[in-house]
Design a protein around this motif. Structure first.
Motif, PDB file in Angstrom:
ATOM      1  N   CYS A  87    -135.967 -22.418  25.659  1.00  0.00           N
ATOM      2  CA  CYS A  87    -136.420 -21.785  24.407  1.00  0.00           C
ATOM      3  C   CYS A  87    -137.795 -21.127  24.527  1.00  0.00           C
ATOM      4  O   CYS A  87    -138.342 -20.683  23.512  1.00  0.00           O
ATOM      5  CB  CYS A  87    -136.435 -22.829  23.290  1.00  0.00           C
ATOM      6  SG  CYS A  87    -134.961 -23.863  23.262  1.00  0.00           S
ATOM      7  N   GLU A 143    -133.485 -24.130  15.036  1.00  0.00           N
ATOM      8  CA  GLU A 143    -134.417 -23.181  15.655  1.00  0.00           C
ATOM      9  C   GLU A 143    -134.007 -22.872  17.113  1.00  0.00           C
ATOM     10  O   GLU A 143    -134.139 -21.759  17.576  1.00  0.00           O
ATOM     11  CB  GLU A 143    -135.785 -23.885  15.621  1.00  0.00           C
ATOM     12  CG  GLU A 143    -136.991 -23.101  16.014  1.00  0.00           C
ATOM     13  CD  GLU A 143    -138.195 -24.080  16.050  1.00  0.00           C
ATOM     14  OE1 GLU A 143    -138.466 -24.771  15.045  1.00  0.00           O
ATOM     15  OE2 GLU A 143    -138.836 -24.162  17.119  1.00  0.00           O
ATOM     16  N   ARG A 144    -133.474 -23.883  17.796  1.00  0.00           N
ATOM     17  CA  ARG A 144    -133.200 -23.737  19.228  1.00  0.00           C
ATOM     18  C   ARG A 144    -131.768 -23.345  19.565  1.00  0.00           C
ATOM     19  O   ARG A 144    -131.496 -22.911  20.684  1.00  0.00           O
ATOM     20  CB  ARG A 144    -133.518 -25.072  19.938  1.00  0.00           C
ATOM     21  CG  ARG A 144    -134.988 -25.364  19.968  1.00  0.00           C
ATOM     22  CD  ARG A 144    -135.252 -26.684  20.639  1.00  0.00           C
ATOM     23  NE  ARG A 144    -136.659 -26.856  20.951  1.00  0.00           N
ATOM     24  CZ  ARG A 144    -137.156 -27.907  21.585  1.00  0.00           C
ATOM     25  NH1 ARG A 144    -136.340 -28.888  21.958  1.00  0.00           N
ATOM     26  NH2 ARG A 144    -138.449 -27.985  21.846  1.00  0.00           N
ATOM     27  N   PHE A 147    -130.761 -20.220  21.518  1.00  0.00           N
ATOM     28  CA  PHE A 147    -131.045 -20.234  22.959  1.00  0.00           C
ATOM     29  C   PHE A 147    -129.986 -21.064  23.689  1.00  0.00           C
ATOM     30  O   PHE A 147    -129.448 -20.649  24.719  1.00  0.00           O
ATOM     31  CB  PHE A 147    -132.430 -20.833  23.230  1.00  0.00           C
ATOM     32  CG  PHE A 147    -133.560 -19.974  22.724  1.00  0.00           C
ATOM     33  CD1 PHE A 147    -133.992 -18.884  23.461  1.00  0.00           C
ATOM     34  CD2 PHE A 147    -134.181 -20.255  21.519  1.00  0.00           C
ATOM     35  CE1 PHE A 147    -135.026 -18.083  23.003  1.00  0.00           C
ATOM     36  CE2 PHE A 147    -135.213 -19.464  21.044  1.00  0.00           C
ATOM     37  CZ  PHE A 147    -135.641 -18.380  21.786  1.00  0.00           C
ATOM     38  N   TYR A 148    -129.693 -22.239  23.144  1.00  0.00           N
ATOM     39  CA  TYR A 148    -128.723 -23.115  23.804  1.00  0.00           C
ATOM     40  C   TYR A 148    -127.363 -22.418  23.928  1.00  0.00           C
ATOM     41  O   TYR A 148    -126.655 -22.561  24.923  1.00  0.00           O
ATOM     42  CB  TYR A 148    -128.536 -24.413  23.011  1.00  0.00           C
ATOM     43  CG  TYR A 148    -129.747 -25.333  22.956  1.00  0.00           C
ATOM     44  CD1 TYR A 148    -130.706 -25.335  23.958  1.00  0.00           C
ATOM     45  CD2 TYR A 148    -129.918 -26.232  21.890  1.00  0.00           C
ATOM     46  CE1 TYR A 148    -131.797 -26.191  23.904  1.00  0.00           C
ATOM     47  CE2 TYR A 148    -131.001 -27.103  21.825  1.00  0.00           C
ATOM     48  CZ  TYR A 148    -131.936 -27.072  22.831  1.00  0.00           C
ATOM     49  OH  TYR A 148    -133.006 -27.923  22.782  1.00  0.00           O
TER      50      TYR A 148
END
Ligand code: S3P
Length: 157
Positions: A87, A143-144, A147-148
């Motif tokens: 991230c 929030e992440r 990206f994951y």
């Protein structure tokens, strides 16, 4: 099958990256590397000490450098990355270029069960009260997640 690239495991704290990574490495006959441990060895400090003494930005720079060094090694390995690794900076692009990435996807409730008694060594969680923890996990995961989800593969558990 000849594996030419590393396998990286990504996902939130408590997703099982280190546990499953070690098992997968055993099955595939590859070395297992835990990025958090490599960062600690490189700094000569624990992650908690790095966050406390030098701050998160310093940790993220070092994490990036150690990750890039590991992924640039030729011998393929199974590598458990840290929960925040994909991230920051252009890390997720670097990860996908140099490895087959697998996202270990877990619900916030599952993560809460795994993390509530295991957060002393995790600076982002250590100060949270039991009541704050689920809300924090939900918000951080949201929030992440983008990206994951850029990982090559997703495994739900
Ligand atoms: C972090 C996760 C930790 C460790 C550091 C920061 C994060 O790794 O890198 O405490 O930002 O999610 P684990 O996911 O292995 O706990």
């Amino acid at each position: 099958m000849v594996l030419r690239k590393h396998i990286t495991l990504i996902g939130f704290m408590g997703a099982g990256k280190s546990t499953l990574g070690a098992q997968l490495a055993g099955v595939l006959g590859l070395a297992f590397i835990d990025l958090d441990k490599e960062v600690e060895a490189s700094a000569g400090m624990t992650i908690r000490e790095i966050f406390g003494g030098k701050g998160e930005s310093y940790f993220r720079e070092l994490e990036r450098k150690v990750m890039a060094d590991l992924l640039s090694r030729e011998e393929p390995a199974v590598i458990a990355l840290g929960g925040g690794t994909p991230c920051f900076f252009d890390n997720i692009d670097f990860i996908n270029k140099h490895s087959h990435s697998i996202y270990l996807k877990c619900s916030p409730e599952t993560l809460l069960l795994r993390l509530k008694n295991d957060r002393k060594e995790r600076p982002l969680l250590a100060e949270k009260t039991q009541d704050e923890l689920l809300g924090y996990i939900r918000a951080k995961l949201e929030e992440r997640e983008g990206f994951y989800q850029m990982a090559c593969w997703t495994v739900e558990s």
